[in-house]
Design a protein around this motif. Structure first.
Motif, mmCIF file in Angstrom:
data_model
loop_
_atom_site.group_PDB
_atom_site.id
_atom_site.type_symbol
_atom_site.label_atom_id
_atom_site.label_comp_id
_atom_site.label_asym_id
_atom_site.label_seq_id
_atom_site.Cartn_x
_atom_site.Cartn_y
_atom_site.Cartn_z
ATOM 1 N N ASP A 136 0.809 -1.210 0.000
ATOM 2 C CA ASP A 136 0.000 0.000 0.000
ATOM 3 C C ASP A 136 0.850 1.271 0.000
ATOM 4 N N SER A 137 2.128 1.123 -0.246
ATOM 5 C CA SER A 137 2.997 2.305 -0.261
ATOM 6 C C SER A 137 2.722 3.153 -1.494
ATOM 7 N N ARG A 326 5.103 4.224 3.940
ATOM 8 C CA ARG A 326 3.705 4.358 3.516
ATOM 9 C C ARG A 326 3.246 5.810 3.578
#
Length: 329
Positions: A136-137, A326
């Motif tokens: 999800d970065s 992130r």
């Protein structure tokens, strides 16, 4: 510094991918050290809130060029620019007067812009070179390459990474790097890779200014006071051992040149030596007779073998990004 009079279609496409702004009219952007700061160009900073620098540009790898070779070559040129930019930016607020302070910051921004485009090109050519981050970065590819590689994965020449010295040293370093890089970029405008050709066309004007700015200051220091002359001669003596590395041919550079995408640095050796010789002659400075700085078992910056200065610099510049992979900026 964007080019307002681009005629090459590819270069125009590359510029079109950047934010469109209205610029003040100026006769020659290189006559004004502040000109580049008036432009909302895509080279301002890295981060997650920027458009893809190559959006809308055809990034297809040319026939006959290995994607891994093209990516490796772009990493070399991009790392040179990124690391040199970091070192030059250390002079922000430290130059002798405000105009030189802004000029050095502007040079650093030019190189940062080149680095962003070249690292993005490397990622587009061969995605396997991009460091993996949590799923999800939001970190874009060029930032991953800038902030999430260790020093052994950087491919810049060692001259770019050396720790900073005095004003004479940074001027001499810019002179050496810009003289060499300009010769490469002038030839790179004919690259078979449309993106590299466009990056080079954009960079030639910038590098011409960098070389001329540093050349004028080198002359001023060499013909100034006894102390300024002593300092510039000392700086040249400290940096010249790394000069030969700039024109040594790495296998990746040879492969890129053979495929028509890159430039063999050995091909510009005579030209850059000649230009440097002219500056030294006019300045009344003799070229120091120093032996080239050896690598480790023949391996140097292009192979990921660096001085301790690079790892220390990266520890500082990468710390925030690595602490928040992130994060959104």
């Amino acid at each position: 510094m964007p080019d307002d009079h681009v005629t090459d279609p590819t270069a125009a496409d590359l510029n079109a991918a950047e934010p469109v702004v209205t610029e003040p009219t100026r006769p020659d952007e290189h006559d004004n050290a502040y000109a580049g700061l008036l432009v909302n160009d895509a080279h301002w900073a890295f981060g997650t809130d920027f458009e893809d620098p190559l959006a809308g540009v055809d990034t297809t790898v040319p026939d006959g060029v290995e994607p891994s070779v093209l990516a490796g070559y772009c990493l070399m040129l991009g790392d040179d620019a990124l690391v040199a930019s970091e070192r030059i930016s250390e002079w922000c607020s430290r130059a002798p007067d405000l105009e030189e302070d802004i000029a050095l910051a502007n040079i650093a921004l030019d190189l940062l812009g080149q680095a962003r485009l070249l690292l993005a090109r490397a990622a587009a050519a061969d995605p396997s070179v991009v460091p993996a981050l949590p799923g999800d970065s939001p970190v874009p590819d060029e930032d991953r390459l800038a902030f999430f590689r260790d020093d052994q994965q950087f491919r810049n020449v060692r001259l770019a990474e050396l720790p900073g010295g005095d004003f004479a040293e940074i001027i001499t370093r810019i002179l050496l790097l810009a003289t060499w890089r300009l010769a490469l970029f002038e030839r790179l405008t004919r690259s078979s890779d449309a993106v590299l050709a466009a990056v080079a066309a954009k960079g030639v004007k910038e590098l011409t200014y960098h070389r001329d700015f540093a050349g004028r200051w080198f002359l001023t220091l060499a013909q100034g006071t006894d102390e300024s002359r002593r300092r510039v001669i000392a700086a040249l003596g400290e940096l010249m051992p790394y000069w030969a590395e700039l024109t040594e041919t790495h296998p990746v550079e040879a492969a890129a040149a053979a495929a028509g995408a890159g430039v063999d640095p050995a091909d510009v050796a005579d030209e850059v030596d000649g230009v440097l010789g002219q500056v030294l002659s006019v300045s009344g400075v003799e070229r120091p007779e120093t032996a080239p700085r050896a690598g480790i078992q023949g391996r140097t910056g292009r192979d990921g073998v660096h001085t301790e200065a690079l790892s220390r610099m990266l520890a500082e510049t990468q710390s925030v990004a690595r602490a928040h992979p992130r994060g959104r900026w």
